[in-house]
Design an enzyme around this catalytic site. Structure first.
Site, PDB file in Angstrom:
ATOM      1  N   HIS A   1      -3.625   5.854 -18.603  1.00 41.36           N
ATOM      2  CA  HIS A   1      -2.381   5.080 -18.432  1.00 41.36           C
ATOM      3  C   HIS A   1      -2.199   4.006 -19.510  1.00 41.36           C
ATOM      4  O   HIS A   1      -1.111   3.430 -19.611  1.00 41.36           O
ATOM      5  CB  HIS A   1      -2.336   4.405 -17.062  1.00 41.36           C
TER       6      HIS A   1
ATOM      7  N   ASP B   1      -5.942  14.841 -13.750  1.00 43.13           N
ATOM      8  CA  ASP B   1      -5.834  13.689 -12.850  1.00 43.13           C
ATOM      9  C   ASP B   1      -4.512  13.813 -12.067  1.00 43.13           C
ATOM     10  O   ASP B   1      -3.526  14.352 -12.591  1.00 43.13           O
ATOM     11  CB  ASP B   1      -5.848  12.409 -13.690  1.00 43.13           C
TER      12      ASP B   1
ATOM     13  N   HIS C   1      -2.369  11.669 -11.385  1.00 42.51           N
ATOM     14  CA  HIS C   1      -1.289  10.864 -11.972  1.00 42.51           C
ATOM     15  C   HIS C   1      -0.962  11.373 -13.377  1.00 42.51           C
ATOM     16  O   HIS C   1      -1.864  11.803 -14.105  1.00 42.51           O
ATOM     17  CB  HIS C   1      -1.723   9.394 -12.076  1.00 42.51           C
TER      18      HIS C   1
ATOM     19  N   ASP D   1      -8.589  12.524  -8.422  1.00 46.80           N
ATOM     20  CA  ASP D   1      -7.767  11.986  -7.342  1.00 46.80           C
ATOM     21  C   ASP D   1      -6.759  13.001  -6.816  1.00 46.80           C
ATOM     22  O   ASP D   1      -5.981  12.686  -5.911  1.00 46.80           O
ATOM     23  CB  ASP D   1      -7.087  10.672  -7.760  1.00 46.80           C
TER      24      ASP D   1
ATOM     25  N   TYR E   1     -11.065   8.462  -6.227  1.00 48.71           N
ATOM     26  CA  TYR E   1     -11.324   7.220  -5.495  1.00 48.71           C
ATOM     27  C   TYR E   1     -12.029   7.410  -4.166  1.00 48.71           C
ATOM     28  O   TYR E   1     -12.311   6.435  -3.479  1.00 48.71           O
ATOM     29  CB  TYR E   1     -10.002   6.445  -5.352  1.00 48.71           C
TER      30      TYR E   1
HETATM   31 ZN    ZN Z   1      -5.250   9.047 -11.338  1.00 49.14          ZN
END
Ligand code: ZN
Length: 332
Positions: free
Chosen positions: A118, A153, A155, A240, A284
């Protein structure tokens, strides 16, 4: 041939604070996933400043380095503690170390935190300070012409995508939950200028499982990789999308990640002389993280990935939308 793993205890000293999901125990869990595997452990050297500035704005790099030993809030989700800058430099250095090992033809995994995908050219974001995999990809470009980054991932990797969106030498293939944080990564975001078609976003609705992800990799990544012919394959390995993850809303299992790793492995073997490195991103739930890192590593070590069942109707439709967006640039 062992799996070369780059990690360092100093990465435990990045402490975002009580209740923050990106906590030191993640690194302990990820390492636990390697228990009993044929692993060669390496301690990374911190990434040199020029490697950071090859990707990030020099003013941002200076701002980060000035925060060494200090606590700061960089973004609503992203904080530094005393040890964060050292951890971030080691994380980027671990990614570089993994890439150098991969370039010698041996598989590698950088088990790092803070994560990276990110982080933008000039800003920290979403738990990320430095874009580890982008720094490593840029470093690799001194040696190879074409780098494939696969980001599984949950995201969208907005930082990595933005850094390479105008380039055709680093192809970013990114599966992610959509709509979801950070809000980027629509199928029609295909890169710009010289890089048109070299950003492949695969937005997926919540609830996609192993079969849906396997379908996306088989129907999209495999044919694009065959045409792109990467000389190095890097994976933004976030976990995740696991069904047990408290942030993501996907239903991928450890075995599913083994399947995705199998695609990366086959692409690396076919086109890139086996040059493959993974860099840890999110994930997580500690047990899911450990088990998924393990499943990925076993495939990097040569285990055959399991078979999965077919995709859902939603998964098929999501892949079709990506093909519509990408068909000007690739044959499917
Ligand atoms: Zn992520």
């Amino acid at each position: 041939m062992p799996l070369h793993v780059f990690s360092d205890d100093a990465m435990l000293l990045h402490e975002p604070g009580p209740g923050h999901p990106e906590r030191p125990g993640r690194l302990v869990a990820a390492r636990r996933g390697m228990d009993g595997l044929d692993v060669a452990w390496h301690r990374p050297t911190p990434a040199p400043r020029e490697a950071l500035e090859a990707v990030h704005d020099p003013d941002y790099v200076a701002q980060l380095l000035a925060l060494d030993g200090r606590t700061a809030l960089l973004d609503p989700d992203t904080v530094t503690s005393d040890g964060s800058i050292r951890a971030a430099l080691l994380a980027a250095g671990a990614a570089i170390g993994a890439v150098d090992t991969a370039l010698s033809g041996q598989p590698a995994f950088a088990l790092v935190r803070p994560p990276g995908h990110h982080a933008e050219r000039g800003a920290a974001m979403g738990f990320c300070l430095l874009d580890n995999i982008a720094i490593a990809a840029e470093h690799a470009r001194k040696t190879v012409e074409r780098v494939l980054i696969v980001d599984w991932d949950v995201h969208a990797g907005n930082g990595t995508a933005h850094l390479f969106e105008r380039r055709r030498d680093v192809l970013v293939f990114d599966t992610h939950q959509s709509p979801f944080y950070p809000g980027t990564g629509h199928a029609h975001e295909v890169g710009a200028e010289d890089g048109l078609g070299f950003t492949v976003n695969v937005p997926l609705p919540a609830g996609m499982d192993d079969g849906d992800y396997a379908h996306a990799f088989a129907a999209l990544l495999d044919p694009i990789a065959e045409q792109f012919r990467p000389e190095l394959v890097l994976v933004s390995a976030g976990y995740d999308a696991h069904t047990d993850d408290p942030l993501g809303e996907m239903d991928v299992t450890d075995e599913g990640f083994a399947v995705l790793a199998g695609h990366a492995r086959r692409i690396a073997d076919r086109y890139a002389s086996g040059r493959l490195a993974c860099v840890l991103e999110g994930g997580y739930d500690l047990d899911a993280l450990a088990a998924s890192v393990r499943a990925t590593s076993q495939v990097l070590l040569g285990a055959a990935p399991p078979a999965v069942r077919g995709p859902s109707r939603e998964g098929i439709a999501a892949v079709r939308r990506v093909i519509e967006a990408q068909k000007p640039y690739w044959r499917f």
